[in-house]
Design a protein around this motif. Structure first.
Motif, PDB file in Angstrom:
ATOM      1  N   THR A   1       0.821  -1.229   0.000  1.00 26.65           N
ATOM      2  CA  THR A   1       0.000   0.000   0.000  1.00 26.65           C
ATOM      3  C   THR A   1       0.844   1.264   0.000  1.00 26.65           C
ATOM      4  O   THR A   1       1.989   1.255   0.457  1.00 26.65           O
ATOM      5  CB  THR A   1      -0.932   0.020   1.223  1.00 26.65           C
TER       6      THR A   1
ATOM      7  N   CYS B   1      -0.154   3.929   1.751  1.00 23.44           N
ATOM      8  CA  CYS B   1      -0.515   4.677   2.966  1.00 23.44           C
ATOM      9  C   CYS B   1       0.759   5.323   3.525  1.00 23.44           C
ATOM     10  O   CYS B   1       1.759   4.645   3.797  1.00 23.44           O
ATOM     11  CB  CYS B   1      -1.128   3.750   4.002  1.00 23.44           C
TER      12      CYS B   1
ATOM     13  N   TYR C   1       1.536   6.483   6.362  1.00 18.68           N
ATOM     14  CA  TYR C   1       1.969   6.055   7.702  1.00 18.68           C
ATOM     15  C   TYR C   1       2.702   4.718   7.641  1.00 18.68           C
ATOM     16  O   TYR C   1       3.585   4.446   8.445  1.00 18.68           O
ATOM     17  CB  TYR C   1       0.762   5.961   8.645  1.00 18.68           C
ATOM     18  N   PHE C   2       2.333   3.904   6.666  1.00 13.97           N
ATOM     19  CA  PHE C   2       3.023   2.625   6.478  1.00 13.97           C
ATOM     20  C   PHE C   2       4.500   2.860   6.144  1.00 13.97           C
ATOM     21  O   PHE C   2       5.386   2.114   6.570  1.00 13.97           O
ATOM     22  CB  PHE C   2       2.319   1.839   5.373  1.00 13.97           C
TER      23      PHE C   2
ATOM     24  N   ARG D   1       2.383   5.100  14.014  1.00 10.81           N
ATOM     25  CA  ARG D   1       1.800   3.801  14.376  1.00 10.81           C
ATOM     26  C   ARG D   1       1.109   3.197  13.156  1.00 10.81           C
ATOM     27  O   ARG D   1       0.315   3.870  12.492  1.00 10.81           O
ATOM     28  CB  ARG D   1       0.771   3.972  15.496  1.00 10.81           C
ATOM     29  N   CYS D   2       1.388   1.935  12.894  1.00 12.55           N
ATOM     30  CA  CYS D   2       0.796   1.265  11.730  1.00 12.55           C
ATOM     31  C   CYS D   2       0.670  -0.222  12.025  1.00 12.55           C
ATOM     32  O   CYS D   2       1.665  -0.916  12.199  1.00 12.55           O
ATOM     33  CB  CYS D   2       1.667   1.507  10.498  1.00 12.55           C
ATOM     34  N   ASN D   3      -0.577  -0.712  12.032  1.00 11.38           N
ATOM     35  CA  ASN D   3      -0.815  -2.138  12.294  1.00 11.38           C
ATOM     36  C   ASN D   3      -0.289  -3.049  11.200  1.00 11.38           C
ATOM     37  O   ASN D   3      -0.007  -4.224  11.440  1.00 11.38           O
ATOM     38  CB  ASN D   3      -2.322  -2.395  12.432  1.00 11.38           C
ATOM     39  N   LYS D   4      -0.179  -2.512  10.015  1.00 13.22           N
ATOM     40  CA  LYS D   4       0.314  -3.335   8.898  1.00 13.22           C
ATOM     41  C   LYS D   4       1.821  -3.552   9.041  1.00 13.22           C
ATOM     42  O   LYS D   4       2.333  -4.641   8.799  1.00 13.22           O
ATOM     43  CB  LYS D   4      -0.014  -2.643   7.569  1.00 13.22           C
TER      44      LYS D   4
ATOM     45  N   CYS E   1      -3.249   2.489  14.475  1.00  9.21           N
ATOM     46  CA  CYS E   1      -3.331   3.006  13.105  1.00  9.21           C
ATOM     47  C   CYS E   1      -3.471   4.513  13.149  1.00  9.21           C
ATOM     48  O   CYS E   1      -4.533   5.028  13.513  1.00  9.21           O
ATOM     49  CB  CYS E   1      -4.528   2.374  12.391  1.00  9.21           C
ATOM     50  N   ASP E   2      -2.422   5.236  12.765  1.00  9.28           N
ATOM     51  CA  ASP E   2      -2.472   6.692  12.805  1.00  9.28           C
ATOM     52  C   ASP E   2      -3.308   7.285  11.669  1.00  9.28           C
ATOM     53  O   ASP E   2      -3.654   8.468  11.712  1.00  9.28           O
ATOM     54  CB  ASP E   2      -1.047   7.279  12.777  1.00  9.28           C
ATOM     55  N   ALA E   3      -3.645   6.474  10.684  1.00  8.17           N
ATOM     56  CA  ALA E   3      -4.467   7.006   9.587  1.00  8.17           C
ATOM     57  C   ALA E   3      -5.912   7.241  10.023  1.00  8.17           C
ATOM     58  O   ALA E   3      -6.594   8.100   9.476  1.00  8.17           O
ATOM     59  CB  ALA E   3      -4.442   6.035   8.410  1.00  8.17           C
TER      60      ALA E   3
ATOM     61  N   HIS F   1      -7.673   6.701   1.355  1.00  7.55           N
ATOM     62  CA  HIS F   1      -7.910   5.368   1.906  1.00  7.55           C
ATOM     63  C   HIS F   1      -9.202   4.734   1.380  1.00  7.55           C
ATOM     64  O   HIS F   1      -9.970   5.350   0.644  1.00  7.55           O
ATOM     65  CB  HIS F   1      -7.869   5.428   3.434  1.00  7.55           C
TER      66      HIS F   1
ATOM     67  N   SER G   1      -8.763  -1.934  12.166  1.00  7.63           N
ATOM     68  CA  SER G   1      -7.300  -2.061  12.205  1.00  7.63           C
ATOM     69  C   SER G   1      -6.607  -1.368  11.044  1.00  7.63           C
ATOM     70  O   SER G   1      -5.484  -0.892  11.181  1.00  7.63           O
ATOM     71  CB  SER G   1      -6.894  -3.534  12.173  1.00  7.63           C
ATOM     72  N   CYS G   2      -7.257  -1.326   9.865  1.00  4.07           N
ATOM     73  CA  CYS G   2      -6.581  -0.799   8.662  1.00  4.07           C
ATOM     74  C   CYS G   2      -7.592  -0.478   7.562  1.00  4.07           C
ATOM     75  O   CYS G   2      -8.529  -1.255   7.337  1.00  4.07           O
ATOM     76  CB  CYS G   2      -5.575  -1.824   8.145  1.00  4.07           C
ATOM     77  N   SER G   3      -7.372   0.644   6.904  1.00  3.31           N
ATOM     78  CA  SER G   3      -8.237   1.004   5.769  1.00  3.31           C
ATOM     79  C   SER G   3      -7.394   1.401   4.553  1.00  3.31           C
ATOM     80  O   SER G   3      -7.847   2.155   3.694  1.00  3.31           O
ATOM     81  CB  SER G   3      -9.172   2.147   6.158  1.00  3.31           C
ATOM     82  N   ALA G   4      -6.171   0.897   4.487  1.00  4.78           N
ATOM     83  CA  ALA G   4      -5.287   1.266   3.367  1.00  4.78           C
ATOM     84  C   ALA G   4      -5.768   0.614   2.074  1.00  4.78           C
ATOM     85  O   ALA G   4      -6.212  -0.533   2.075  1.00  4.78           O
ATOM     86  CB  ALA G   4      -3.860   0.816   3.677  1.00  4.78           C
TER      87      ALA G   4
HETATM   88  S1  SF4 Z   1      -4.355   2.435   7.310  1.00  2.00           S
HETATM   89 FE1  SF4 Z   1      -3.271   0.468   7.447  1.00  2.00          FE
HETATM   90  S2  SF4 Z   1      -1.311   0.866   6.439  1.00  2.00           S
HETATM   91 FE2  SF4 Z   1      -2.176   2.876   7.005  1.00  2.00          FE
HETATM   92  S3  SF4 Z   1      -1.425   3.349   9.083  1.00  2.00           S
HETATM   93 FE3  SF4 Z   1      -3.355   2.301   9.331  1.00  2.00          FE
HETATM   94  S4  SF4 Z   1      -2.733   0.170   9.605  1.00  2.00           S
HETATM   95 FE4  SF4 Z   1      -1.006   1.188   8.651  1.00  2.00          FE
END
Ligand code: SF4
Ligand SMILES: Cc1cc2nc3c(=O)[nH]c(=O)nc-3n(C[C@H](O)[C@H](O)[C@H](O)COP(=O)(O)OP(=O)(O)OC[C@H]3O[C@@H](n4cnc5c(N)ncnc54)[C@H](O)[C@@H]3O)c2cc1C
Length: 333
Positions: free
Chosen positions: A116, A118, A120-121, A127-130, A137-139, A147, A155-158
Motif C-alpha cells: 500500500t 498509505c 503512515y506505512f 503507528r501502523c498495524n500493517k 493506526c495513525d491514519a 484510503h 485495524s486498517c483502511s489502506a
Molecule cells: S491504514 Fe493500514 S497501512 Fe495505514 S497506518 Fe493504518 S494500519 Fe497502517
C-alpha cells in the motif's frame, strides 16, 4: 537500508530452493516498490532473490486466452498486440499507472504484490498495524483521503494500489503459483485478503510461494472492455477511484457484465453486488442507478474520504453508460 545478500535465480524452482535455504528472504522483481521500502527500513530482508529470469513470455492458449510469465514487464504487457486487442482494459490500466521508466522495470508478479501507499506505512515514526501488528493506526484520525471505503476494518483502511490488479480481477484471471509444496492455481479474486484484525497478512500466498504466471481466460466481451481512472493529477498518480468494466448485451438486455474498482478497496474490488443487479436486466439508466446503489451500500468511509462515495457513484455511472453505448455499437471500445 540494512545489508543483504543477493542471489539471481535461474528459474522458479531454483528461486524457491534459495528462499527455503535463506533466512528472511524476499523475491525481487523490478524492485520499484521493494527497494523503496528497504530504503525506508519498512522491509528488512536479509536476502534478495532476483526472480526476473522467470518467464518473460506471453503465450496463447486454446480459445483465445493468454498465459503471462511473472517476469513480463508492465511495459511489455501493455504493448502486446494480443492484449491490446483482446483485453484493452488491461493495457489501459497498466498505462494509467506509474511512469514509463517504472513500467519498463516493474514485473507482473511484483505489481500484484506491491504494498500500500498509505503514508503512515512508509513512516516508521508513526503507528501502523500493517507494519507492526498491534501498534495502532495513525491514519484513522489522521490523513486518510486516499484510503479505502470497501473491505476496511478498525485495524486498517489502506487501499491496494495496483491498477493492473483491478483489470485482472474484472477478467477473472488465474494466478499460477509455485511453492515448496508444488504448483497450484488461485483465482485472482482470492489472492488478496481484506485486513480484518491482521492487516500485515495481505495475500493467501504460503511462505516462499512464488507467482510464476497469470492466466487470462478467453472472454469475447473483453475486446470492448474499458478502464477509467480518476486521480488528482493526469499522470504519475494513484487512483482516487478507478473502474474496470465490460458488458455483453442481448438486444436491450444485459446478458453479462464485469465490474471492478480501484482506489476504494483494501483489495482490488470486484463489484459483485452491482453485477448481480445488472445481469438479465434492461440496459437502462434506472438499472445502472440501482446497481450502483447496491454496491455503494457496502461503503464504510472515514470522514476524510467520504467524497469517494459520490466520486465512485459518478464514475461508475459514466463508465457503465459508456460501456452500454459501445456494446450497442458493437465496435471497439
Ligand atoms: S491504514 Fe493500514 S497501512 Fe495505514 S497506518 Fe493504518 S494500519 Fe497502517
Ligand atoms: C512514483 C511511483 C508511482 C507509481 N504509480 C503507480 C500507479 O499509478 N499505479 C500502479 O498500479 N502502480 C504504481 N506504482 C507502483 C508500481 O507499479 C510497482 O512498484 C511495481 O508494479 C512493482 O513491480 P516490481 O516488479 O518492481 O516489484 P518489486 O518491487 O520487485 O516487488 C514488489 C513485491 O512483490 C514481491 N515479488 C516480486 N515478484 C514476485 C513473484 N514473482 N512472486 C512472488 N513475489 C514477488 C516482492 O518480494 C515484493 O514484496 C508506482 C510506483 C512508483 C514508485
Amino acid at each position: 537500508m540494512n545489508a543483504f545478500d543477493y542471489h539471481q535465480a535461474a528459474d522458479g524452482t531454483q528461486a524457491i530452493e534459495q528462499a527455503v535455504r535463506c533466512q528472511q528472504a524476499k523475491y525481487l522483481g523490478g524492485g520499484t516498490n521493494l527497494v523503496d521500502l528497504m530504503r525506508e527500513t519498512v522491509e528488512r530482508p536479509q536476502t534478495l532473490i532476483d526472480v526476473t529470469r522467470l518467464s518473460r513470455d506471453i503465450t496463447d492458449i486454446d480459445g483465445g486466452g493468454l498465459i503471462i510469465g511473472a517476469a513480463v514487464t508492465n511495459a511489455a504487457l501493455a504493448g502486446d498486440a494480443r492484449v491490446r486487442s483482446r483485453y484493452p482494459l488491461l493495457a489501459r490500466a497498466i498505462l494509467s499507472g506509474a511512469s514509463a521508466q517504472i513500467r519498463n522495470m516493474a514485473t507482473v508478479g511484483g505489481n500484484l504484490l506491491q504494498r500500500t501507499r498509505c503514508a503512515y506505512f512508509y513512516d516508521t515514526a508513526t503507528r501502523c498495524n500493517k507494519r507492526e501488528p498491534g501498534a495502532g493506526c495513525d491514519a484513522l484520525e489522521g490523513f486518510h483521503r486516499y484510503h479505502a471505503i470497501f473491505g476496511t476494518s478498525s485495524s486498517c483502511s489502506a487501499t491496494h494500489p495496483s491498477d493492473m490488479a483491478v483489470a485482472l480481477v474484472a477478467l477473472d484471471a488465474r494466478v499460477h503459483l509455485r511453492g515448496p509444496a508444488g504448483d497450484r492455481q488461485l483465482a485472482i479474486t482470492e489472492l488478496h485478503r481484506e485486513p480484518g484484525e491482521r492487516p500485515d497478512l495481505e495475500t493467501e500466498l504460503q511462505p516462499e510461494e512464488l507467482i510464476v504466471a497469470v492466466e487470462l481466460p478467453p472472454l469475447a466481451m473483453a475486446a470492448r472492455s474499458q478502464y477509467r481512472k480518476v486521480r488528482d493529477r493526469a499522470s504519475y498518480a494513484f487512483a482516487l477511484v478507478s473502474v474496470a468494466s465490460m458488458v455483453e448485451l442481448d438486444g436491450e438486455t444485459i446478458q453479462d457484465v464485469r465490474l471492478a474498482l480501484g482506489g476504494v478497496g483494501t483489495k482490488p474490488w470486484r463489484a459483485s453486488r452491482a453485477e448481480a443487479v445488472l445481469r438479465g436486466q434492461p440496459a437502462t439508466a434506472a438499472t445502472i442507478a440501482a446497481a450502483v446503489d447496491a454496491e455503494l451500500a457496502a461503503a464504510r468511509p472515514l470522514p476524510g474520504n467520504a467524497f469517494k462515495v459520490e466520486l465512485a457513484r459518478r464514475t461508475l455511472i459514466a463508465e457503465l453508460s459508456q460501456c452500454l453505448s459501445d456494446a450497442r455499437d458493437g465496435g471497439d471500445a
